[in-house]
Design a protein around this motif. Sequence first.
Motif, short mmCIF file in Angstrom:
data_model
loop_
_atom_site.label_atom_id
_atom_site.label_comp_id
_atom_site.label_asym_id
_atom_site.label_seq_id
_atom_site.Cartn_x
_atom_site.Cartn_y
_atom_site.Cartn_z
N LEU B 36 46.98 36.40 29.75
CA LEU B 36 47.83 36.11 30.78
C LEU B 36 48.62 37.08 31.11
O LEU B 36 48.69 37.57 32.45
N VAL B 37 49.30 37.92 29.99
CA VAL B 37 50.08 39.08 30.53
C VAL B 37 49.25 40.21 31.02
O VAL B 37 49.75 40.73 31.95
N LEU B 38 48.10 40.43 30.70
CA LEU B 38 47.09 41.47 31.32
C LEU B 38 47.10 41.05 32.33
O LEU B 38 46.84 42.06 33.46
N LEU B 39 46.59 39.82 32.95
CA LEU B 39 46.33 39.49 34.18
C LEU B 39 47.37 39.72 35.25
O LEU B 39 47.24 40.10 36.24
N CYS B 40 48.57 39.55 34.67
CA CYS B 40 49.87 39.56 35.61
C CYS B 40 49.81 41.10 35.70
O CYS B 40 50.43 41.40 36.98
N VAL B 41 49.70 42.16 34.91
CA VAL B 41 49.97 43.44 35.09
C VAL B 41 48.93 43.93 36.31
O VAL B 41 49.46 44.41 36.93
N VAL B 42 47.72 43.20 35.96
CA VAL B 42 46.79 43.74 37.22
C VAL B 42 47.02 43.24 38.26
O VAL B 42 47.05 43.91 39.24
N VAL B 43 47.50 42.08 38.46
CA VAL B 43 47.70 41.65 39.75
C VAL B 43 49.06 42.38 40.38
O VAL B 43 48.87 42.71 41.49
N SER B 44 49.90 42.64 39.60
CA SER B 44 51.10 43.27 40.11
C SER B 44 50.80 44.54 40.62
O SER B 44 51.51 45.17 41.69
N PHE B 45 49.69 45.17 40.25
CA PHE B 45 49.37 46.46 40.82
C PHE B 45 48.57 46.28 41.92
O PHE B 45 48.83 47.08 42.87
N LEU B 46 47.93 45.60 41.95
CA LEU B 46 47.09 45.05 43.17
C LEU B 46 47.99 44.59 44.38
O LEU B 46 47.69 44.75 45.28
N SER B 47 48.87 43.79 44.05
CA SER B 47 49.90 43.23 45.16
C SER B 47 51.20 43.47 44.95
O SER B 47 51.87 42.99 43.88
N PRO B 48 52.05 44.27 45.53
CA PRO B 48 53.47 44.48 45.07
C PRO B 48 54.20 43.30 45.42
O PRO B 48 55.30 43.08 44.88
N LEU B 293 45.66 33.45 38.47
CA LEU B 293 44.53 33.92 39.04
C LEU B 293 44.24 33.27 40.61
O LEU B 293 43.92 34.15 41.48
N ARG B 294 44.48 32.22 40.87
CA ARG B 294 44.32 31.61 42.37
C ARG B 294 45.59 32.38 43.20
O ARG B 294 45.26 32.74 44.33
N ASN B 295 46.67 32.54 42.57
CA ASN B 295 47.69 33.12 43.51
C ASN B 295 47.25 34.61 43.80
O ASN B 295 47.34 35.21 44.75
N GLY B 296 46.82 35.30 42.79
CA GLY B 296 46.20 36.76 42.95
C GLY B 296 45.23 36.76 44.09
O GLY B 296 45.20 37.71 44.99
N PHE B 297 44.21 35.87 43.88
CA PHE B 297 43.18 35.90 44.84
C PHE B 297 43.63 35.72 46.30
O PHE B 297 43.41 36.19 47.36
N VAL B 298 44.86 34.64 46.72
CA VAL B 298 45.59 34.52 47.89
C VAL B 298 46.21 35.74 48.22
O VAL B 298 45.92 36.23 49.48
N LEU B 299 46.91 36.53 47.23
CA LEU B 299 47.55 37.86 47.68
C LEU B 299 46.71 38.56 48.18
O LEU B 299 47.13 39.47 49.14
N MET B 300 45.50 38.74 47.39
CA MET B 300 44.39 39.81 47.86
C MET B 300 43.63 39.42 48.90
O MET B 300 42.73 40.22 49.32
N GLY B 301 43.71 38.18 49.37
CA GLY B 301 42.94 37.69 50.75
C GLY B 301 41.51 37.45 50.21
O GLY B 301 40.67 37.57 51.21
#
Lengths: 499, 331
Positions: B36-48, B293-301
């Motif tokens: 979970l932590v890892l995923l949060c780090v990755v997503v935060s880099f991909l979407s500010p 994960l779902r949120n990240g997908f939405v943020l990245m379109g």
Amino acid sequence: MDDKTVLRLEGITKKFPGVKALDSVDLTVERGEVHAIVGENGAGKSTLMNILSGVYMPDDGRIYYMGREVHLRNPRQAQDLGISMIHQELSLASHLSVMENVFIGRLKRNSFGLVDFRRMRRECEEQLGCLGIESISPNQKVGDLSVSQRQFVEITKALSINAKLLVMDEPTSSLTLTETEMLLAVMRSLKASGVSILFISHRLEEVFEVSDRITVLRDGCHVRTMPKAETDTNEVVSLMVGREIEHVLKRDHRKYVPEEKAVLEVRNLTSGTLLKNVSFKMYRGEVLALTGLVGSGRTELVQSLFGLEKIESGEILIDGTSRQISSPCDAIDLGFGLVPEGRKDQGLFLEMSVKENITIAHLPAMSRALMLNVKQEKKVTGEYIDILNIRTPSMNQQVKFLSGGNQQKAIIARWLLNKPRILFLDEPTHGVDIGAKMEIYRIIDDLAGRGVSVLFISSELPEVLALADRILVMHEGRIAKELSREEASQEVIMQYAIS
Amino acid sequence: MNDRIENGVTKGEKNRALIFLKALATRKEFSVFAALVLLCVVVSFLSPYFLTVKNIFNVFRQFSIIGILAVGEALIIITGGIDLSVGSLVGLSGIMAGVFVNNGASPVAVFFLVIACGCAFGSVNGLLVTRIGINPFIATLGMLSIARGSALLITGGLPVSVESAINFFGDGYVGPVPFSAIIMLIVAVLGQVFATRTLPGRNVFAIGNNERAAKLSGIRVERMKMMVFMIMGGLCALCGIILTGTLSSAEATAGTGYELDVVAAVVMGGASLSGGIGSIPGVIFGAALMGVLRNGFVLMGVSAYWQIVAIGVVIIAAVSLDSLSTKRKGS
């Protein structure tokens, strides 16, 4: 290495979290040799067998088989090399026929690519014939066979894939006397045909009867390998435990007075398909043995009294008052406890801790408004781990990592917490090493001394004779005979058990 | 005897901190937490935008329903059962909330009525499993269909508009914190206390470990199973109310497919489908993982259709990793 040697192990080491199960073990097996491995539970016998059959990989050491070094990565590979394991828990498909089990994974096909049942039947019959087994037909369903017959099917299966080395883990532990004799005969004929057998047993009489050499393991280390002729039971036992131990328990037997009031009286109990018209009495502080052949209804009787089977007719009286027992909860409320047969099937919660296993039946008494009293739970568990001398690194250790004897003591502790008036023990020393056996005997003696009535089921007659104040012999769902300690001997008991 | 006491207790207490850390690292929920932590780090880099307070609470709001349901599902899975009817029961509960509101019931009455109905449906599942002895997979699969069909029958397939104070469950905020997230945390804490500190909680684990032994130890196995199904039904009702509140309208198809996310959250959280093993913090982390994960997908379109595929892949990957590592440890 000469070509007489089938298997040579050098410095085999295997570690599990917290334990060194095997520490640099060396071993050789010659062609056509029956080699027995003995040791207390936890000595590393099963681990060694599992390494040989490819279930575990050793952390260190080498295995030479037929003169070549081999790395056994999985059971299939070991089997292809000709090493077959006959497991303690048999691994047959009970819905399939004998021949299908024998040829499982390599069913014979005819020229249409369909299963060639005729050929399988013929080959299966030949194999069974070679072993001198006539009681099994290739068409029978394995589920309908007795435990010993299933073992023969396993052996047949191993031989049909050209096994050169059979590894047998406690093959006789659930067999009756006659069945054991048959198995030993089969082992001898295998040996004569050049197959090597490595076998584990707790029963030293068999070890001495059938094996050529005996290897003793203790605490994961190889202690000594001796030709049978150069040793005796006493030496083997003391090597196993690493100290001189007393073999037989001497207890002060209790005599009940006939006019005494019974703690438990069973009148004309009939239940299930097996139990018919069973009546007996139990007195305070008495050790009562229930013996007879496997399948004579001993377990069913105890389980009926514990509310697991519906009682069709008959009466159960506690202190002279008639009581209904329709579930284990009722039985527990009446002050009963049951250490069931089959630790893993009916006793243990394997993934749970030693503490949780010990306290499970006593939790209602240790909780208020459904909240557990965690402090008290710890304290009580600690006390009983001490009293029963349960060897575990911590009470939070998962119970599955304990040896059989210590697991059994944990289940006994579970019931002692409830301070039972009547304790049933179903084959309490089955698959338990000698040291733990003596401890269990002492626990039983101690309980009786404190006024608990103990009923224990056992097939081991020396144990029955040493412990029991009175003996009930069952035969086909009835109590065939009640014997006092003075009347009883192995011969008398067997006579009533058989007819 | 004295030296053994030393080994078992005294020495153990000296090393307690170390043992605690070791235990933490080997626990199953630790790996899902790390993921979970890892995923949060990755997503935060991909979407500010990911690490903004508003978005974080939005994520919480989104996975709170799955989180609440996963607590109930974990208890059922630990007993060795499964409940596939959760999504449908959420939908049906939402419809019932809507119908009660539109018939003039007060928000408090609506709340208790819907929860009671949910518990009743859960009990039906429990009865089918314990009294009739139907495999829980099949029994709840049947219930899935019955509940969804009933929801459609009641509404005729049309959405029911809901205007009531009870919508606060779904769209309310306490300061910046969504009310549904607060409910989830309360449910999680209660669930954790139930699982680790209460008598029925301990019994739930015992049943999943060895039902026969549980029965022999005097545990009323069937009663316990009834209880976990009933709790699950109640939690479904709670989520039905939350979901209806979020949308200000009740739809018969609401909650479709939730069973997948819920079971996935439980399994990713370290529970074993064969029963006996599992933890409440683990399943909450599992639910959070799905939410991020779902949120990240939405943020990245990422396209919604690809999201569905990706979720499936993630579930299978997570469970495969786990089962591979257990296999390696075993050999």
